[in-house]
Scaffold this active site. Structure first.
Site, short mmCIF file in Angstrom:
data_model
loop_
_atom_site.label_atom_id
_atom_site.label_comp_id
_atom_site.label_asym_id
_atom_site.label_seq_id
_atom_site.Cartn_x
_atom_site.Cartn_y
_atom_site.Cartn_z
N LYS A 1 41.89 47.24 -17.61
CA LYS A 1 40.61 47.80 -18.09
C LYS A 1 40.42 47.43 -19.57
O LYS A 1 40.83 46.35 -19.96
CB LYS A 1 40.56 49.31 -17.88
N SER B 1 45.35 55.82 -8.51
CA SER B 1 46.54 56.61 -8.87
C SER B 1 47.81 56.16 -8.14
O SER B 1 48.63 57.00 -7.75
CB SER B 1 46.27 58.10 -8.63
C1 PEP Z 1 41.75 51.09 -11.14
O1 PEP Z 1 41.24 51.18 -12.24
O2 PEP Z 1 41.42 50.18 -10.38
C2 PEP Z 1 42.74 52.09 -10.76
C3 PEP Z 1 43.16 52.12 -9.52
O3 PEP Z 1 43.17 52.95 -11.73
P1 PEP Z 1 44.41 54.01 -11.63
O4 PEP Z 1 45.55 53.28 -10.98
O5 PEP Z 1 44.69 54.36 -13.05
O6 PEP Z 1 43.94 55.14 -10.80
#
Ligand code: PEP
Length: 248
Positions: A13, A211
């Site tokens: 990100k 997550s």
């Molecule tokens: C994502 O941003 O695609 C994502 C799955 O984030 P996280 O693993 O932090 O939930």
């Protein structure tokens, strides 16, 4: 992308500066010592792609997090698929919920971007997923199926790509669906992909995202039709990301 080899992709990100590249070196050193059973990819901010490609070597594929559908032009601040390719990327995340929700990206736009990515020689990772409201209304499968049908251009048939199922309510929250819910949606995604693109995509991986952490990765990755993971927060630190890779 072969179904037998899972793909673990990290989405940094809007995180990471030059100083963060040490994490990639740590990751690559560990993977060189003990080769993973899966494909590994990292998608950093565009500013780090070229530097990350130089540090990562062969073992880790590098991708972008979005691209414009057009090849070039007066689109201040945007980046084309060709530019990502030119910087050394081999894949690109498209239609992430943070872009669908934050920038109003529609299925049609995601499909156009996927076409542009293919034309530039990048493998798209097309994201789909329901909101909490949609899940609570019992509409998760219907919503995701409709996103798959409208976000995948026909040109993807026979090409290297992946779909990522990412429930919006599971991203960055620490919440995850049950394994049964993950399997149900992944089976629906597979059926929609076949309906849209034909049986030839039966081996295209469907990643789960939302997550994923070292302590839940192995059980999620063992669910039928889960062909890998798209990982946000836990991909920022080499140790956490390695823990997930070792679960594949
Ligand atoms: C994502 O941003 O695609 C994502 C799955 O984030 P996280 O693993 O932090 O939930």
């Amino acid at each position: 992308m072969k179904q037998s080899v899972k793909l673990i992709a990290g989405n940094w990100k809007m995180n990471g500066l030059g100083a963060s590249l040490g994490e990639v070196e740590t990751l690559c050193a560990a993977l060189a010592d003990d080769r993973p059973a899966c494909r590994v990819a990292l998608c950093p901010p565009a500013t780090l792609i070229e530097r990350m490609v130089r540090r990562a070597g062969q073992g880790v594929e590098i991708g972008g997090q979005d691209c414009r559908a057009e090849t070039h032009g007066a689109f201040t601040g945007d980046i084309s698929a060709q530019m990502l390719k030119d910087a050394g990327a081999t894949l690109v995340i498209l239609g992430h919920s943070e872009r669908r929700q934050g920038y109003g990206e529609t299925d049609g736009l995601v499909s156009a971007k996927a076409g542009a990515a293919l034309a530039a020689g990048l493998a798209p990772i097309v994201c789909v997923g329901e909101t909490l409201q949609q899940r609570e209304a019992g509409r998760a499968v219907e919503v995701v199926r409709s996103q798959v049908m409208a976000s995948l251009p026909l040109a993807l048939a026979g090409r290297d790509f992946a779909v990522a199922y990412e429930p919006v309510w599971a991203i960055g929250t620490g919440l995850t669906p049950t394994l049964t819910q993950i399997e149900e949606v992944h089976r629906a995604v597979r059926a929609a992909m076949i309906e849209r693109l034909g049986l030839g995509i039966a081996a295209t991986p469907i990643l789960y995202g939302g997550s994923v952490k070292p302590d839940n990765a192995a059980e999620i990755l063992a669910v039928p039709e889960v062909g890998g993971a798209l990982v946000g927060g836990a991909s920022l630190k080499a140790g956490d990301f390695l823990g997930i890779i070792r679960g594949a």
